[in-house]
Write an enzyme that holds these catalytic residues in place. Sequence first.
Site: not given
Length: 229
Positions: A181, A197
Site C-alpha cells: 500500500h 505491511c
Amino acid sequence: MTIDRRRFLGGAMAAAGSGLLAGCASTQNAALVQPLRPVSREYAAMYGAIDTEPFPIPAVDLAEIEPRFLRREVTFRTTEQPGTIVVDPAARYAYLVLERGRAMRYGVGVGKEEGFNFRGSAVIARKAEWPRWTPTLNMIRREPERYGKYAQGLPGGPENPLGPRALYLYRDGQDTYYRLHGTDEPATIGTMVSSGCIRLINQDIIDLYRRVPVGTKVVVLSAGGDATS
C-alpha cells in the site's frame, strides 16, 4: 565546508547509477542497476503532485529519500515468471518481474520487527483505490491507545495510512492481513517501520497498481533470501 545540496544529490544519484549505492541482493534474485539512469528532472516529474485523484497527492520531497529507493527499471535475475512481484525485505525493494530479465524496482518500507513480516508466496486477491483501513486485533492489543480509536475503521483519504491504493495478499483463499500500500510518510521508505505491511511511495503504489491484475503472484523473501512459506 558547505556542500551545495543539488550537487550533493546529483552526485549521490550518479553513484547509485554506478552501483555504489546498490542494496543487498539474494542469491536467487539479484538486481543490477542499469548504467544509464533518468536525470533528476525526470524524477521530479515522476514524483510530482497528482491532482486527478479524489484527494490530492502532494509532490514527494526527493531530498528525504535515498536515491536508490526511487523507482527504476533494472536488470533482474529470477526464476519467477514475468508479472510476479518479488519483495526483498532485507534490501527494502519490491520488484515487478518484466520480460527479458528486467524488472521495475520500487523502494519499500517493511515491518519494524522481523516477526511482523509476512514470508512466502501469496496472490493479490483484491485491489482497492483509497481503501478503508481497520487495524487488526493484534495491533489494537499491542497499542490500544494508538489504534483503539480506529477499531471501526478509517475511510480512505489523506489521513488514511494505506494511502491511495492497496493490494491485498491472500494465501489458500484466506486473507493474510498483509498488504502492499501507499504511505503519507515517504521519508520512511527504506526503513523498518510498519506493522508488517509493505509500504511504497504513493506515486509508486499507483504505478504498481495499474500494472498488476487481481491474481498476481507475490513472493516475499525471507531474511536469507528465499521464499520459504
